[in-house]
Design an enzyme around this catalytic site. Sequence first.
Site, mmCIF file in Angstrom:
data_model
loop_
_atom_site.group_PDB
_atom_site.id
_atom_site.type_symbol
_atom_site.label_atom_id
_atom_site.label_comp_id
_atom_site.label_asym_id
_atom_site.label_seq_id
_atom_site.Cartn_x
_atom_site.Cartn_y
_atom_site.Cartn_z
ATOM 1 N N ASN A 53 4.314 -5.519 5.447
ATOM 2 C CA ASN A 53 3.373 -6.573 5.823
ATOM 3 C C ASN A 53 4.035 -7.930 6.027
ATOM 4 O O ASN A 53 3.385 -8.869 6.496
ATOM 5 C CB ASN A 53 2.279 -6.691 4.757
ATOM 6 C CG ASN A 53 1.499 -5.394 4.609
ATOM 7 O OD1 ASN A 53 1.073 -4.806 5.601
ATOM 8 N ND2 ASN A 53 1.333 -4.932 3.379
ATOM 9 N N SER A 96 0.802 -1.225 0.000
ATOM 10 C CA SER A 96 0.000 0.000 0.000
ATOM 11 C C SER A 96 0.832 1.272 0.000
ATOM 12 O O SER A 96 0.335 2.335 -0.371
ATOM 13 C CB SER A 96 -0.935 0.013 1.216
ATOM 14 O OG SER A 96 -0.190 -0.118 2.416
ATOM 15 N N GLY A 121 -1.934 -4.082 1.520
ATOM 16 C CA GLY A 121 -2.083 -5.205 2.432
ATOM 17 C C GLY A 121 -1.274 -6.432 2.087
ATOM 18 O O GLY A 121 -1.347 -7.444 2.792
ATOM 19 N N HIS A 154 0.992 5.183 6.225
ATOM 20 C CA HIS A 154 0.479 5.631 4.930
ATOM 21 C C HIS A 154 0.488 7.151 4.809
ATOM 22 O O HIS A 154 0.159 7.857 5.761
ATOM 23 C CB HIS A 154 -0.944 5.111 4.725
ATOM 24 C CG HIS A 154 -1.033 3.622 4.802
ATOM 25 N ND1 HIS A 154 -1.406 2.963 5.954
ATOM 26 C CD2 HIS A 154 -0.766 2.671 3.876
ATOM 27 C CE1 HIS A 154 -1.386 1.658 5.740
ATOM 28 N NE2 HIS A 154 -0.998 1.453 4.480
ATOM 29 N N ASP A 188 -2.335 7.413 9.761
ATOM 30 C CA ASP A 188 -1.578 6.526 10.640
ATOM 31 C C ASP A 188 -0.092 6.778 10.414
ATOM 32 O O ASP A 188 0.286 7.716 9.719
ATOM 33 C CB ASP A 188 -1.950 5.055 10.388
ATOM 34 C CG ASP A 188 -1.795 4.652 8.922
ATOM 35 O OD1 ASP A 188 -0.793 5.061 8.296
ATOM 36 O OD2 ASP A 188 -2.674 3.940 8.397
#
Length: 500
Positions: A346, A279, A314, A468, A465
């Site tokens: 991830n 992402s 993700g 991102h 967050d």
Amino acid sequence: MKKFKLLTFLCLCISITSCAQQKNTTPTLYTVGDSTVKNGRGDGYGGLWGWGDFIGQFLDSTKINVENHALGGTSSRTYQNLGLWDSVQKQLKRGDYVMIQFGHNDNGPVNDTIRARGTIKGIGNETEEITNLITGEHEIVHSYGWYIEKVVKETQAKGAIPIIMSPIPRNDWHDGKVPRNDNSYGLWAKQIAEKTGATFINLNEKMAAKLEGFGEDNVTGTYFYKRDHTHPSARGAAMAASLIINELKQTDNSIKNYILNDVKVVLPKKKNIFLIGDSTMASSSNPNTIGWGVPFPQFCDTTQVNVINKARGGRSTRTFIYEGLWDAAKSEFQEGDFVVIQFGHNDAGNIDKKKYRGSLKGVGEETQEVMRDSTGLETVHTYGWYLKKMVNDTKEKGANPIILSLTPRNEWPNGKAERRTDSYVKWAKEVAEAEHVPFFDINDIVATKYEALGKEQVKPFFPQDHTHTNLEGATFTAKTVAELFKKSRRLGLRSYIYFD
């Protein structure tokens, strides 16, 4: 038997002689000019093309040969001083054609230590005697028209047919209009054509009008480069060639007998830059989670390359492969493409619990068997193993893999931007070194830039967050990646990266 062999030998000699005679009698079109006719070797290196690279596609190659003898950086004067015209003139025979276009470089200084390629303005017989500061030799410099007329007359003396073009326009707009050169080099080219009886094509006017019909926003980035207002893209060069052909059809010049109907021009294939990642690279409908791959194309010359963003939010190296996303992307790779690979955020997730996206730490060959909820048993490998697979699959397709370390998070331990130098950055670098592929430590480089800005200046990049970014933050990272690609001589992407 001897008579049969003799007869066979005579037939062979006649056949060879016939082929040689046919080759000698087939007319040739020679193009002479500057980089807007042919740039470099005429192979599009650096994305630069001239209309002479495409003119042959409009002509019947079974009946006429085409040779592009133009050379970038030359003027009507230096093209002759360098002996380039002499080499063409010596080859000319009756029935050949010579397309002539100069002017872009004739406006330079008559004498300097850099190029010394300028000519006297106009078509008169005035001269200027100089000691050339480059060659150290005495030289008599003539007018632009004098040099063009010399080429035309020497062409006609060989029984060949000259065709003069006014110089293509520059992509330099003023109040929605493209400036013409009908009071300078375009006018003088026309005057020499009228004086000598040569065919004249007002390419400057025809192309300028065509560009204005498209509009400036549709021209820049499609028919001309963003960084260059003189040299057209392949599409722009092909358009110039088509305009020349259309104008020739309206003349009584015999070259129109070789023009093909309904030509579909074949443009050189663009390179592709594939973006493979998570992402932090991917597109998103959420304005607070924009990956750097979204704004990255604005730093690329899209007349030369396509940027294809295959990143998916993700995903880890493991799930990108497990879900078939890698195979789908790989099926599109072509020889010479570039594949930018960036994972890590991830890969630190759960290995054997819901989401099942964590990979084993390191770059080794160890594995772990995991029973997934619905799809059965899966053999999980290390982060490095998955990266190696992507790299080797890319190489097998003839494409060029590039590994980036993961982007830094908006976390500031001990007042410093977060780095992952002891884990995913380290492992990504180890894979790149082992597989001999380019590696760029985006994690450290962007983190260093964050520290230069300061924590409070960086905070707006991360409205949702600590991982991102919004578009501003994504653009900051994309520009950093582009800068690194631009600086790298090894990578082969320098000519495709563009900055305002």
